[in-house]
Design a protein around this motif. Structure first.
Motif, PDB file in Angstrom:
ATOM      1  N   ALA A  34      -2.046 -16.011  -1.878  1.00  0.00           N
ATOM      2  CA  ALA A  34      -1.622 -15.003  -2.859  1.00  0.00           C
ATOM      3  C   ALA A  34      -1.300 -13.678  -2.164  1.00  0.00           C
ATOM      4  N   VAL A  35      -2.137 -13.272  -1.214  1.00  0.00           N
ATOM      5  CA  VAL A  35      -1.927 -12.015  -0.502  1.00  0.00           C
ATOM      6  C   VAL A  35      -0.611 -12.074   0.279  1.00  0.00           C
ATOM      7  N   ASP A  36      -0.393 -13.188   0.981  1.00  0.00           N
ATOM      8  CA  ASP A  36       0.836 -13.333   1.766  1.00  0.00           C
ATOM      9  C   ASP A  36       2.063 -13.233   0.866  1.00  0.00           C
ATOM     10  N   ALA A  37       1.990 -13.868  -0.285  1.00  0.00           N
ATOM     11  CA  ALA A  37       3.129 -13.871  -1.199  1.00  0.00           C
ATOM     12  C   ALA A  37       3.448 -12.446  -1.669  1.00  0.00           C
ATOM     13  N   ILE A  38       2.430 -11.690  -2.021  1.00  0.00           N
ATOM     14  CA  ILE A  38       2.653 -10.329  -2.515  1.00  0.00           C
ATOM     15  C   ILE A  38       3.236  -9.452  -1.391  1.00  0.00           C
ATOM     16  N   ILE A  39       2.677  -9.585  -0.204  1.00  0.00           N
ATOM     17  CA  ILE A  39       3.144  -8.768   0.927  1.00  0.00           C
ATOM     18  C   ILE A  39       4.605  -9.098   1.248  1.00  0.00           C
ATOM     19  N   ALA A  40       4.914 -10.399   1.237  1.00  0.00           N
ATOM     20  CA  ALA A  40       6.272 -10.830   1.563  1.00  0.00           C
ATOM     21  C   ALA A  40       7.287 -10.306   0.544  1.00  0.00           C
ATOM     22  N   ALA A  41       6.833 -10.222  -0.732  1.00  0.00           N
ATOM     23  CA  ALA A  41       7.762  -9.839  -1.801  1.00  0.00           C
ATOM     24  C   ALA A  41       7.935  -8.325  -1.921  1.00  0.00           C
ATOM     25  N   ASN A  42       7.086  -7.529  -1.240  1.00  0.00           N
ATOM     26  CA  ASN A  42       7.155  -6.077  -1.430  1.00  0.00           C
ATOM     27  C   ASN A  42       7.183  -5.296  -0.105  1.00  0.00           C
ATOM     28  N   PRO A  43       8.227  -5.470   0.657  1.00  0.00           N
ATOM     29  CA  PRO A  43       8.273  -4.803   1.962  1.00  0.00           C
ATOM     30  C   PRO A  43       8.193  -3.267   1.872  1.00  0.00           C
ATOM     31  N   ALA A  44       8.785  -2.708   0.836  1.00  0.00           N
ATOM     32  CA  ALA A  44       8.779  -1.243   0.716  1.00  0.00           C
ATOM     33  C   ALA A  44       7.356  -0.724   0.531  1.00  0.00           C
ATOM     34  N   GLN A  45       6.600  -1.425  -0.326  1.00  0.00           N
ATOM     35  CA  GLN A  45       5.207  -1.033  -0.553  1.00  0.00           C
ATOM     36  C   GLN A  45       4.385  -1.163   0.729  1.00  0.00           C
ATOM     37  N   VAL A  46       4.718  -2.174   1.543  1.00  0.00           N
ATOM     38  CA  VAL A  46       3.997  -2.397   2.793  1.00  0.00           C
ATOM     39  C   VAL A  46       4.172  -1.181   3.705  1.00  0.00           C
ATOM     40  N   GLU A  47       5.411  -0.669   3.765  1.00  0.00           N
ATOM     41  CA  GLU A  47       5.679   0.500   4.610  1.00  0.00           C
ATOM     42  C   GLU A  47       4.857   1.704   4.140  1.00  0.00           C
ATOM     43  N   LYS A  48       4.869   1.894   2.816  1.00  0.00           N
ATOM     44  CA  LYS A  48       4.137   3.038   2.228  1.00  0.00           C
ATOM     45  C   LYS A  48       2.648   2.941   2.524  1.00  0.00           C
ATOM     46  N   ALA A  49       2.104   1.719   2.361  1.00  0.00           N
ATOM     47  CA  ALA A  49       0.661   1.531   2.536  1.00  0.00           C
ATOM     48  C   ALA A  49       0.266   1.735   3.997  1.00  0.00           C
ATOM     49  N   ARG A  50       1.157   1.362   4.896  1.00  0.00           N
ATOM     50  CA  ARG A  50       0.842   1.559   6.323  1.00  0.00           C
ATOM     51  C   ARG A  50       0.811   3.045   6.650  1.00  0.00           C
TER      52      ARG A  50
END
Lengths: 95, 506
Positions: B452-468
């Motif tokens: 589930a975590v992998d799926a969410i991360i894969a689907a939201n690259p923009a959010q990943v950048e923000k969170a980093r």
């Protein structure tokens, strides 16, 4: 101790007994007489004597907490000068 | 065993007059109807709400030749109450006649205990908030007969009289003038009511008039009360007025506040308060004089010739003492000590004995604080909302305990537990079976969560950048994963995994 007319009038009122004004002096005399008679008891020294509550040793009679009475409102009301809808009806008393 | 918690004394209420500050001195006489089947001196029923004059024996109607015979259970109830207030029990007491005329008093006198009451000095600890309480001394408790009921609004010219309440046993519980404000007075009545209900000696129903009180109020300047306590000299206190027959906590407070301000205005104006009996009119929010009662105040008490002195044996008192329940103060102190609860929570849980018993059943062998949170917030909250008593709770202590066990074992999350509670409330059933049957189990299987975590991360690259850039935003991913798994994923596991996958580190 003597009872004056004012005291006799007050006692009659407290007991809700209608005493005509002209009978008050005689009533006051009679009440005074009773008290004077009773006052003779004060002459006896009762220091240290427990008041006696009955002639033979008796214990206050007790009852169990069981409903054994009531349930006859018609009998309770049967002597009432005025009763309506199960209540005694009395001239209006309002605080 | 701790008797009660440690308290400090509250500050007295101060009312600012036009010229000076004033304090209040208050004493209460509480009339509590004894919980019994039959009346104090007759075998008629005490049931409330019967047909008029149905619960009346010839004794109660004062028919000639009728004699009173005392109900032993009513005596036991008074003794039990005395023991509950840590009071002295008088093995010899006696009954007196208090003479006055009123249509709802057919005898023309009330049988009471003026000179030798059955219970002497005791005390009540009145809680005024966490860590704060007033110790109010009890002067005495005596047994007496209640009067009947007059109804004035059924006929324009007549009053209607119902004698059903005539002769029902009352305990008059008299306090010392130790109460120092309107809130304390209401809290005192509340605490007394709580103790009586724990003891089972009075149901405390104020609406039906089963608990009502007369309030004595006077005012004094700051410092005067302390001198009174030191010396016992009443002349340090102001002249008191008695407000009669109050049966609401709110009205008690309003009446005291009004009465204190009335007396302050009189005294500051150079006048003197007259000792008298007053009535509170809740519609107008004021007290007014009951002048009619004044002239009739000559009660001519004398020992009741129909009744021998009431003698009880110490062994009988000891038998009653042996059956005393745990009282509110002791229970509260125990809940704080044994379950680690705050005084506030312990107070809420011990307000009624039934509530406390429910909580203890839930908390037995479990985390006390967690049990308290669930009982107070979820269960009491829901019961209050629907106006239900604990006895009518659709969720039993065993069911709620089952929910806590599932949380404790990590089978369900807190959020799912609330859903489960909802199901138990509306449908009932066994918590563990419901969780099993409806697939509500928390997913601790890291493989499933990882997917589930992998799926969410894969689907939201923009959010990943923000969170980093800003690790605080990682919570968004946790939320999404919980949503995707229907709230069944263990949040702690998800948090940890999200942080690791985003390379945020712990």
């Amino acid at each position: 101790m003597s009872i004056d007319i004012d005291t006799a009038r007050k006692v009659a009122h407290l007991a809700r007994i209608a005493v005509p004004e002209e009978n008050l002096p005689a009533l006051a005399d009679q009440l005074s007489g009773i008290l004077t008679f009773m006052e003779q008891l004060n002459e006896v020294d009762v220091t240290g004597v427990e008041p006696m509550t009955s002639v033979t040793p008796m214990r206050l009679k007790r009852r169990a907490d069981v409903v054994t009475d009531g349930g006859y409102p018609e009998k309770i009301l049967s002597n009432a000068p005025d009763a309506r809808e199960g209540f005694f009806a009395v001239p209006k008393v309002v605080e | 065993m701790l008797d009660h918690l440690a308290y400090r004394t509250p500050e007295p209420k101060v009312i600012a007059g036009a010229k000076a500050d004033w304090e209040l001195v208050i004493g209460l006489e509480v009339h509590a109807q004894v919980a019994s089947n039959a009346k104090l001196f007759s075998g008629a029923s005490t049931t409330f709400g019967s047909e008029p004059n149905a619960n009346v024996a010839f004794v109660d109607a004062a028919m000639p030749g009728m004699l009173p015979v005392i109900n032993e259970f009513c005596v036991a109830q008074a003794v039990r109450t005395g023991l509950g207030l840590k009071a002295q029990i008088n093995l010899t007491s006696a009954f007196d006649r208090k003479n006055y005329f009123y249509p709802d008093l057919p005898q023309g006198y009330q049988i009471s205990q003026l000179y030798h009451p059955i219970v002497g000095e005791g005390e009540i600890i009145v809680d005024m908030g966490p860590g704060i309480a007033r110790r109010v001394r009890i002067e005495r408790i005596h047994l007496e007969q209640d009067a009947g009921k007059s109804i004035h609004d059924m006929d324009p010219n007549m009053s209607f009289v119902d004698l059903n309440r005539t002769g029902v046993a009352l305990m008059e519980i008299v306090s010392r003038p130790d109460i120092r404000g309107p809130e304390e007075a209401a809290a005192y009545v509340g605490k007394l009511r709580q103790i009586l209900r724990y003891l089972g000696t009075c149901d405390g129903n104020m609406q039906n008039g089963n608990l009502r009180c007369d309030v004595n109020v006077s005012i004094c300047r700051p410092g005067a009360y302390e001198k009174f306590i030191e010396t016992g000299d009443f002349s340090y206190l102001g002249i008191r007025c008695e407000i009669k027959n109050m049966n609401s906590m709110r009205f008690i407070q309003q009446a005291i506040d009004y009465e204190a301000r009335r007396q302050i205005a009189i005294v500051e104006d150079g006048g003197a308060v007259v000792q008298e009996t007053r009535l509170y009119d809740p519609d107008r929010g004021e007290t007014r004089s009951m002048r009619s009662k004044e002239e009739a105040h000559d009660y001519r008490y004398f020992p009741c010739p129909d009744l021998l002195p009431l003698e009880i044996e110490q062994a009988w008192v000891d038998d009653i003492a042996a059956t005393m329940p745990e009282l509110p103060d002791a229970k509260k102190a125990r809940f704080v000590a044994d379950f680690g609860l705050t005084e506030y929570d312990a107070g809420v849980l011990t307000a009624e004995a039934e509530n406390a018993a429910f909580f203890e059943a839930v908390a037995a062998g479990r985390d006390g604080k967690q049990a308290a949170n669930w009982v107070i917030n979820e269960l009491f909250g829901r019961l209050n909302k629907q106006g239900l008593a604990i006895a009518d709770s659709p969720v039993s202590a065993a069911q709620l305990g089952g929910v806590l066990d599932l949380i404790g074992a990590g089978e369900i999350s807190g959020k799912i537990a609330k859903d489960l509670f909802e199901i138990l409330w509306t449908e009932g059933g066994d918590p563990a079976q419901i969780v099993e049957a409806r697939g509500m189990k928390q997913v601790t299987d890291t493989g499933a969560i990882e997917t589930a975590v992998d799926a969410i991360i894969a689907a939201n690259p923009a959010q990943v950048e923000k969170a980093r850039a800003n690790p605080k935003l990682a919570g968004w991913f946790t939320g999404q994963v919980l949503k995707a798994t229907g709230g069944k994923a263990n949040p702690a596991v998800v948090n940890e995994m999200v942080a690791r996958k985003l390379g945020l580190g712990e």
